[in-house]
Design a protein around this motif. Structure first.
Motif, PDB file in Angstrom:
ATOM      1  N   SER A   1      44.072  56.422  89.646  1.00  0.00           N
ATOM      2  CA  SER A   1      44.217  56.868  91.033  1.00  0.00           C
ATOM      3  C   SER A   1      44.134  58.384  91.140  1.00  0.00           C
TER       4      SER A   1
ATOM      5  N   VAL B   1      45.769  50.659  97.362  1.00  0.00           N
ATOM      6  CA  VAL B   1      45.999  51.865  96.558  1.00  0.00           C
ATOM      7  C   VAL B   1      45.595  53.099  97.369  1.00  0.00           C
TER       8      VAL B   1
ATOM      9  N   TYR C   1      35.996  57.738  97.766  1.00  0.00           N
ATOM     10  CA  TYR C   1      37.212  57.496  96.981  1.00  0.00           C
ATOM     11  C   TYR C   1      37.616  56.024  97.041  1.00  0.00           C
TER      12      TYR C   1
ATOM     13  N   LEU D   1      38.372  53.479  93.852  1.00  0.00           N
ATOM     14  CA  LEU D   1      39.657  52.784  93.690  1.00  0.00           C
ATOM     15  C   LEU D   1      39.480  51.269  93.644  1.00  0.00           C
TER      16      LEU D   1
ATOM     17  N   TYR E   1      41.020  49.332  90.585  1.00  0.00           N
ATOM     18  CA  TYR E   1      42.158  48.451  90.871  1.00  0.00           C
ATOM     19  C   TYR E   1      41.678  47.233  91.654  1.00  0.00           C
TER      20      TYR E   1
END
Length: 285
Positions: A164, A225, A255, A259, A263
């Motif tokens: 992250s 997240v 982004y 992520l 994840y």
């Protein structure tokens, strides 16, 4: 609980370079964010004076400061924070007399320069010192500001190398974003390891307990997240981009994809490991 005078102490703007905070976004994951503080609170020993004098450094919206009043209902507790947005929320929700006869108030302070103005029985900080690169250098003054037998306790994130945060730092340094965001995604590299905090605090004559815990949090909802980091690690980036909505949307889109790959969601949510570093230092009585 509310104080009619505390709002007069809250400035209208943050200092130069400080991120703008969104209390509502931060509190969206209040359960997960509060758990490390509860674990820290459980390890804090009895305080030397009654009623106790307590400082909460980086109090944020005041929700964990209020937990201190539950543990020490007669205490005089002051929360300190740099964010006007957080201080207003804390003041509106929690400031005033407590049912146990103590008090809660909130004041503006830059933790990089904060010094105890009178003796404290407890100085505590929950997930705030990662924003203060110089914080280990303040330990001698903060320990000096404790009464004999008083305690300094804190917890900080220990996950600056997690995907992250690593992906955020890498994205900020790409050619598209470098000129506006270089360095904004890598703010935690100054954090120490538990053994280093142990050495620093024992060197100040304290009895010290340090440890680390990785919480494997199950986050739910779309892009959970991203929603999590919007409340913390993304704040400097969003502040730097300001009102440039197209740039904000473009950055978040890039982004978000990174992520999602790092994840992937499972059938019941997205597992988000989060390492925390803890220290409880008791001054010699």
């Amino acid at each position: 609980m509310h104080s009619d005078t505390a709002s007069a102490r809250i400035p209208a703007a943050t200092s130069h370079g400080a991120p703008t905070w969104d209390p509502q976004q931060y509190l969206r994951h209040a359960g997960h964010r509060t758990r490390p503080f509860l674990d820290l609170l459980h390890r804090i020993p009895d305080l030397p004076a009654r009623p106790a004098r307590i400082a909460d450094l980086g109090c944020g919206p005041g929700n964990v400061t209020a937990l201190l009043a539950e543990r020490w209902p007669e205490a005089r507790i002051t929360g300190f924070d740099l964010s006007p947005e957080m201080l207003r929320r804390a003041d509106d929700e929690y400031a005033g007399r407590t049912p146990g006869g103590g008090s809660l108030d909130f004041r503006h302070a830059d933790l990089a320069h904060w010094l105890p103005e009178d003796p404290y029985d407890l100085i505590v900080s929950n997930a705030a010192l990662q924003w203060v690169p110089s914080h280990p250098g303040s330990f001698p003054a903060w320990i000096h500001g404790l009464r004999p037998g008083g305690t300094f306790a804190f917890q900080v994130p220990g996950n600056h190398t997690a995907p992250s945060h690593a992906l955020l730092a890498r994205l900020c340094d790409t050619p598209r974003w470098h000129d506006r965001l270089a360095g904004h995604g890598a703010r935690y590299v100054h954090l120490l390891e538990p053994a280093e905090y142990l050495a620093r605090l024992t060197g100040l004559g304290c009895a010290v307990d340090t440890w680390e815990t990785t919480y494997h949090q199950m986050l739910t909802g779309p892009d959970p997240v991203l929603d999590w980091v919007k409340g913390t690690a993304l704040r400097p980036v969003l502040t730097a981009l300001g009102n440039d909505r197209p740039a904000v949307d473009a950055f978040l889109a890039e982004y978000r994809e990174l992520l999602r790959e790092a994840y992937p969601p499972g059938p019941r949510g997205t597992v988000f490991p989060f390492r925390r570093i803890f220290a409880v230092a008791r001054k010699e009585a």
